[in-house]
Design an enzyme around this catalytic site. Sequence first.
Site, PDB file in Angstrom:
ATOM      1  CB  SER A 135      -5.424  13.328  -6.580  1.00 18.35           C
ATOM      2  OG  SER A 135      -5.549  13.000  -7.948  1.00 18.35           O
ATOM      3  CE1 TYR A 148      -4.878   8.077  -5.362  1.00 23.27           C
ATOM      4  CE2 TYR A 148      -5.865   9.122  -7.286  1.00 23.27           C
ATOM      5  CZ  TYR A 148      -4.856   9.063  -6.341  1.00 23.27           C
ATOM      6  OH  TYR A 148      -3.839   9.977  -6.367  1.00 23.27           O
TER       7      TYR A 148
HETATM    8  N1  LIG Z   1       1.633  10.386  -9.975  1.00 26.55           N
HETATM    9  C1  LIG Z   1       0.462  10.958 -10.191  1.00 26.55           C
HETATM   10  O1  LIG Z   1       0.004  11.074 -11.359  1.00 26.55           O
HETATM   11  C2  LIG Z   1      -0.334  11.523  -9.050  1.00 26.55           C
HETATM   12  C3  LIG Z   1      -1.440  12.327  -9.359  1.00 26.55           C
HETATM   13  C4  LIG Z   1      -2.203  12.845  -8.328  1.00 26.55           C
HETATM   14  C5  LIG Z   1      -1.865  12.594  -7.008  1.00 26.55           C
HETATM   15  N2  LIG Z   1      -0.793  11.807  -6.724  1.00 26.55           N
HETATM   16  C6  LIG Z   1      -0.502  11.567  -5.312  1.00 26.55           C
HETATM   17  O2  LIG Z   1       0.845  11.879  -5.038  1.00 26.55           O
HETATM   18  C7  LIG Z   1       1.324  11.083  -3.962  1.00 26.55           C
HETATM   19  C8  LIG Z   1       2.639  10.430  -4.361  1.00 26.55           C
HETATM   20  O3  LIG Z   1       2.425   9.670  -5.526  1.00 26.55           O
HETATM   21  P1  LIG Z   1       3.601   9.274  -6.522  1.00 26.55           P
HETATM   22  O4  LIG Z   1       3.113   9.516  -7.891  1.00 26.55           O
HETATM   23  O5  LIG Z   1       4.878   9.839  -6.083  1.00 26.55           O
HETATM   24  O6  LIG Z   1       3.578   7.679  -6.296  1.00 26.55           O
HETATM   25  P2  LIG Z   1       4.740   6.611  -6.050  1.00 26.55           P
HETATM   26  O7  LIG Z   1       5.924   6.926  -6.905  1.00 26.55           O
HETATM   27  O8  LIG Z   1       4.091   5.286  -6.181  1.00 26.55           O
HETATM   28  O9  LIG Z   1       5.131   6.875  -4.522  1.00 26.55           O
HETATM   29  C9  LIG Z   1       4.267   6.579  -3.486  1.00 26.55           C
HETATM   30  C10 LIG Z   1       5.012   6.740  -2.180  1.00 26.55           C
HETATM   31  O10 LIG Z   1       4.115   6.445  -1.113  1.00 26.55           O
HETATM   32  C11 LIG Z   1       4.797   5.589  -0.201  1.00 26.55           C
HETATM   33  N3  LIG Z   1       3.853   4.799   0.586  1.00 26.55           N
HETATM   34  C12 LIG Z   1       2.854   4.011   0.145  1.00 26.55           C
HETATM   35  N4  LIG Z   1       2.238   3.412   1.186  1.00 26.55           N
HETATM   36  C13 LIG Z   1       2.872   3.852   2.304  1.00 26.55           C
HETATM   37  C14 LIG Z   1       2.710   3.603   3.679  1.00 26.55           C
HETATM   38  N5  LIG Z   1       1.768   2.753   4.150  1.00 26.55           N
HETATM   39  N6  LIG Z   1       3.523   4.234   4.548  1.00 26.55           N
HETATM   40  C15 LIG Z   1       4.480   5.085   4.110  1.00 26.55           C
HETATM   41  N7  LIG Z   1       4.695   5.357   2.814  1.00 26.55           N
HETATM   42  C16 LIG Z   1       3.893   4.740   1.934  1.00 26.55           C
HETATM   43  C17 LIG Z   1       5.722   4.752  -1.051  1.00 26.55           C
HETATM   44  O11 LIG Z   1       6.844   4.313  -0.297  1.00 26.55           O
HETATM   45  P3  LIG Z   1       7.082   2.842   0.284  1.00 26.55           P
HETATM   46  O12 LIG Z   1       6.460   1.860  -0.644  1.00 26.55           O
HETATM   47  O13 LIG Z   1       8.583   2.751   0.356  1.00 26.55           O
HETATM   48  O14 LIG Z   1       6.471   2.875   1.633  1.00 26.55           O
HETATM   49  C18 LIG Z   1       6.190   5.787  -2.066  1.00 26.55           C
HETATM   50  O15 LIG Z   1       7.307   6.494  -1.560  1.00 26.55           O
HETATM   51  C19 LIG Z   1       0.206  10.097  -3.631  1.00 26.55           C
HETATM   52  O16 LIG Z   1      -0.527  10.574  -2.522  1.00 26.55           O
HETATM   53  C20 LIG Z   1      -0.654  10.126  -4.887  1.00 26.55           C
HETATM   54  O17 LIG Z   1      -1.998   9.815  -4.596  1.00 26.55           O
HETATM   55  C21 LIG Z   1      -0.024  11.259  -7.709  1.00 26.55           C
END
Ligand SMILES: NC(=O)c1ccc[n+]([C@@H]2O[C@H](COP(=O)([O-])OP(=O)(O)OC[C@H]3O[C@@H](n4cnc5c(N)ncnc54)[C@H](OP(=O)(O)O)[C@@H]3O)[C@@H](O)[C@H]2O)c1
Length: 279
Positions: A135, A148
């Site tokens: 991130s 985080y």
């Molecule tokens: N969106 C942003 O602005 C942003 C910015 C910087 C970085 N990121 C990073 O990008 C990545 C994805 O984020 P996103 O925005 O796509 O969030 P999201 O829509 O909330 O998706 C998160 C995903 O992680 C999975 N997950 C959570 N805990 C898990 C576990 N214990 N085992 C397996 N899967 C798990 C969830 O699936 P289940 O609940 O079905 O397991 C879901 O598919 C993360 O690492 C986040 O830190 C996001």
Amino acid sequence: MLQSVLITGASSGIGEECAVFLAHKGFRVFAAARRIDKLKELTAVGSGRITPLQMDVTDQASIEAALKTIADERIRLYGLINNAGVSAMGPVEKLPLDEWRRLFETNLFGLVAVTKAVLPQMRAAGRGRIINVGSLTGRIASPFQGAYAATKHAVEGMSDSLRRELVPYGVKVSVIRPGAINTPFGQHEVEMLANYENDDPYGDQVRTFKAWFSRQHPTAPSPVVVAEAVHHALTAENPHSRYTAPFKMSYALALRNLLPSGVTDRVLERVNGLAKYRK
Ligand SMILES: NC(=O)c1ccc[n+]([C@@H]2O[C@H](COP(=O)([O-])OP(=O)(O)OC[C@H]3O[C@@H](n4cnc5c(N)ncnc54)[C@H](OP(=O)(O)O)[C@@H]3O)[C@@H](O)[C@H]2O)c1
């Protein structure tokens, strides 16, 4: 033969976008997460190249079971996209330690556990790609994101070691640093901030920060900008060690690297509205 990749956290947001994007680019995609029902919806949109896999990255037995399913198909993974992640928001002083542990269990230890399980087959093949979704918060930590930010800084450090260790084995490691991306993630973060809106003494600051923060994700870029970076990291002969997505956020990182921390603090405060609390 199609190259095969495993994506964790593929039931939503960035992981889901990556699964569909890579399937359309011709990859065989193993899409993993805990919510298998959500993953099954992907099979209809993935040109027949997406296989849903139930996996909780914090549960070793679940990781092994998912990898056995892949091995049973006599498939050797070319790429691993460590994307599963969770957030927690709140003042460092107030966020419960259990929340810190929950974040580290998923964002760091889970990521390491899946990597350890996949690495032997990549080393044996003498090729492979590991792509860790970090991130921008792994470099620039806003207030109320301490836990985080700590996990994402940890991903950066671990990935540097891993990249250097794997040079002799042909396995290349990249970190993707998304800025704010329009997925359900940001809304969860805003809801968590609300828990501290009436806190003594942080409540006033939290409300001000939340007013700014809650405007960021709904107008942020689509996760496709991250999928494009992941695709480059998988296909380029010499992938970058780091990708910022969207690219324009690289300028924020360059400034952060150039400016003294005290100046960066003041710039951030002007942006997020917290400057009025400075004493
Ligand atoms: N969106 C942003 O602005 C942003 C910015 C910087 C970085 N990121 C990073 O990008 C990545 C994805 O984020 P996103 O925005 O796509 O969030 P999201 O829509 O909330 O998706 C998160 C995903 O992680 C999975 N997950 C959570 N805990 C898990 C576990 N214990 N085992 C397996 N899967 C798990 C969830 O699936 P289940 O609940 O079905 O397991 C879901 O598919 C993360 O690492 C986040 O830190 C996001």
